[in-house]
Design an enzyme around this catalytic site. Structure first.
Site, PDB file in Angstrom:
ATOM      1  CB  CYS A   1      -0.973  -0.008   1.179  1.00 34.09           C
ATOM      2  SG  CYS A   1      -0.175   0.135   2.776  1.00 34.09           S
TER       3      CYS A   1
ATOM      4  CG  HIS B   1      22.504 -25.031   5.382  1.00 37.18           C
ATOM      5  ND1 HIS B   1      21.212 -25.484   5.441  1.00 37.18           N
ATOM      6  CD2 HIS B   1      22.474 -23.738   5.809  1.00 37.18           C
ATOM      7  CE1 HIS B   1      20.424 -24.514   5.873  1.00 37.18           C
ATOM      8  NE2 HIS B   1      21.151 -23.448   6.106  1.00 37.18           N
TER       9      HIS B   1
ATOM     10  CG  HIS C   1      24.374 -20.903   8.709  1.00 31.95           C
ATOM     11  ND1 HIS C   1      24.788 -20.676   7.433  1.00 31.95           N
ATOM     12  CD2 HIS C   1      23.018 -20.962   8.666  1.00 31.95           C
ATOM     13  CE1 HIS C   1      23.744 -20.586   6.630  1.00 31.95           C
ATOM     14  NE2 HIS C   1      22.652 -20.752   7.353  1.00 31.95           N
TER      15      HIS C   1
END
Length: 649
Positions: free
Chosen positions: A412, A554, A569
């Site tokens: 919007c 991973h 990670h």
């Protein structure tokens, strides 16, 4: 689609037809005798107001269709003519106003989404596909006309009675409207409320016999009694909120004022000139909800006073200085509209004093006063170029969990309205660093990102980026494991050690702020270090339980006995490799010892295909502890070299 999602989308669809009102007001205003005195220009603007219901039918149908289709817009117009003409044949008293346009627009858009690709038998094939949409819409609206012809009159009487009650409530009614209007801003549902007040309540017949409904319509048609749902917004938007911005600026520590000053000045000027206040409101809406409640109350009071003083003012778009100047001498404007400026100056002082006092009394975390280091950091790409806008859009997609988490894109005036698979994967911290004022998570699948006036442009760019191919999450899996953005840890060398981590992979130590991923580099996921691996085996950095191994293998999360949550990670954007290059060696839920192998990597493949193999190793709940002490630098050996210690509070 749930009810909230429906009204969210409806509010967005209403923006397109509402957007034509400023043009209509300009034409009408400049054509009047006291300015250019050119009747045909005034009539051009008046024609838009007179046909507003048809414009809503076309605009809503186009916005509701999945690709803003012209066929849907045509269907909306066809449906509007069928519905309105057929209904009045049954009952000449029926006048649905813009509601007729909204309903037929919804029908036209829905029919397009459902049947625009329909295949008909060969002898009818000419009428298949998109050509079928206006035909089917006309049929459905004919059925609706047969129903509404008998059902709508009592509804119309009820709306009329309700409108009369609100109007008869006078100042109290307008005050309640103003209060609720602001309370609904966080959800975006205020547009639905506004449509009823501004385009439906009240009735006015001009000298030519044309009937107008709603505060805006009636005001620009010359109804001197209109304006009770608009007048009181001028003091708030032009003066009150800029006063709040000044209070927040002076409440910030002097060292941080340069960081927040430019931002607060720009949103304050936007509010004053245009009446677009959401960028400013979202700066304190979630950081300090008490202030926002105070703002809603003051808005209600302003509308109450304006109505009590019998002030009649109006706007075509919003209650900013531009609209104020344009409407000042309109026939429907009362002679005392100048009082709004006096009210504005008073509300400027009230907002400034109250906000200043409340911020300091309750130590509210307004811009510049947040606990985290560098709380207001805008790192928006240069979005003035197409390349920069696409880059910014790509970053936002990554921040909300990547294209696989993104189900629908909409916008919007000031916010991205997004449907996602899981709102927990959205990184609020990264969105704010990209320039967003805030992130609203309405439920698990519906979010709004407040980005200011560029919302539509960013939305369009995001659609282009998604169409080109998948975008990986900005380590969104790891972000979901972290509950919230993390405050910068305090120095903790003297505190007791909770756990000592060893290197999970052999390689070279890299500072966390050098990780090429915003969520990790900003420490939104947690604090720690990163490694550039040279080894192929990933081991547990400490003894504990493997609480999560991601499907693509991973990354994994380990919880130690003392409650430290460690995220390992491997690489950046490696989630996009769909598990290639990684082999899982243990299952979720198992208890492991420090140095026990968890993953095996095909390092040659990963170095060739991953965006980066720099691998963060962070404590995601570091705020539960006093901080950490880095132990390693240079080269490390998996399972042997101490990496860092986590310290107790």
């Amino acid at each position: 689609m749930n009810i909230l999602g429906f009204f969210q989308r409806l509010g967005r669809a209403l923006q397109l037809p509402i957007a034509v009102l400023p043009v209509a007001a300009l034409l009408l205003r400049f054509g009047l005798p006291d300015l250019l005195n050119v009747p045909f220009i005034a009539q051009a603007g008046g024609a838009i107001f007179e046909n507003l219901a048809l414009i809503f039918a076309i605009g809503v149908a186009s916005s509701w269709s999945r690709d803003s289709a012209g066929a849907a817009a045509l269907a909306g117009a066809v449906g509007y003519f069928v519905l309105t003409k057929a209904m009045v044949t049954i009952n000449p008293e029926i006048n649905m106003g813009v509601l007729a346009g909204i309903i037929t627009g919804l029908v036209g858009g829905a029919v397009y989404n459902r049947w625009s690709g329909i295949k008909l038998p060969d002898f009818l094939s000419f009428f298949g596909g998109k050509r079928f949409v206006p035909i089917a819409t006309g049929f459905f609206c004919l059925v609706l006309a047969a129903i509404f012809g008998y059902v709508w009159p009592p509804v119309q009487h009820a709306i009329h009675a309700g409108g009369e009650w609100i109007v008869s409530a006078g100042a109290l009614g307008s005050g309640i409207f103003g209060f609720i209007n602001r309370l609904l801003i966080p959800t975006g549902l205020h547009q639905v409320l506004n449509t009823i007040a501004w385009f439906q309540i009240g009735e006015y017949t001009n000298a030519a016999g044309a009937i107008f409904h709603g505060d805006i319509n009636r005001f620009y048609a010359g109804d001197g009694s209109a304006g009770m749902f608009m007048s009181g917004f001028f003091p708030i938007m032009m003066f009150g909120l800029p006063g709040a911005a000044l209070a927040m600026y002076l409440a910030a520590p002097k060292a941080r004022r340069p960081m927040v000053g430019g931002m607060l000045l720009s949103v304050a000027i936007t509010a004053f000139l245009t009446g677009v206040t959401e960028p400013l409101e979202f700066l304190f809406m979630f950081l300090a909800p008490l202030l926002y409640l105070l703002h809603a109350v003051l808005t209600g009071i302003s509308l109450f006073i304006a109505t009590l003083l019998d002030i009649h003012a109006g706007f075509s778009f919003s209650a900013g200085a531009i609209d104020y100047v344009l409407m000042y001498n309109l026939p429907a404007a009362s002679n005392n509209v100048w009082i709004l400026l006096v009210m504005g100056l008073i509300f400027f002082v009230i907002y400034f004093v109250l906000f200043s006092a409340v911020i300091r009394l309750f130590n509210l975390k307004t811009p510049g006063r947040e606990d985290k280091d560098g709380s207001v950091v805008l790192e928006e790409a240069n979005s003035n170029t197409e390349e920069g806008m696409l880059q910014l859009a790509t970053s936002y997609i990554a921040a909300i969990g990547g294209s696989d988490n993104l189900k629908a894109i909409d916008a919007c005036i000031t916010r991205l309205r997004l449907s996602v698979g899981d709102s927990a994967r959205v990184s609020d911290a990264m969105c704010k660093r990209l320039g967003a004022s805030g992130v609203v998570k309405l439920n698990k699948q519906t979010i709004q990102v407040i980005v200011g006036a560029k919302a539509e442009s960013i939305s369009d760019a995001m659609k282009k980026v998604v169409a080109r191919g998948p975008v990986a999450a900005a380590s969104a899996d790891a972000v979901s494991a972290a509950a919230a953005p993390v405050a910068k840890p305090k120095a903790a060398s003297a505190a007791a050690t909770v756990v000592e981590l060893v290197a999970p992979v052999s390689g070279e130590v890299v500072a966390l702020d050098q990780v090429p991923d915003e969520a990790f580099a900003s420490k939104a996921v947690g604090d720690g270090v990163a490694l550039k691996p040279t080894g192929k085996t990933v081991v547990a950095p400490a003894a504990g339980t493997i609480v999560k191994i991601f499907n693509t293998n991973h990354a994994f999360c380990l919880e130690t006995e003392k409650g430290a949550e460690i995220v390992v990670h491997m690489g950046i954007d490696t989630v996009a490799l769909n598990g290639q290059g990684f082999t899982r060696l243990v299952d979720e839920g198992v208890e492991v010892t420090a140095g026990q192998p968890i993953l095996e990597m095909d390092l040659e493949y990963l170095n060739a295909h991953a965006r980066s193999m720099i691998s963060p190793v962070v404590c995601s709940n570091i705020d539960d502890f006093s901080g950490l002490a880095i132990k390693a630098q240079g080269q490390v050996v998996a399972g042997q070299t101490p990496l860092y210690e986590i310290k107790s509070k």
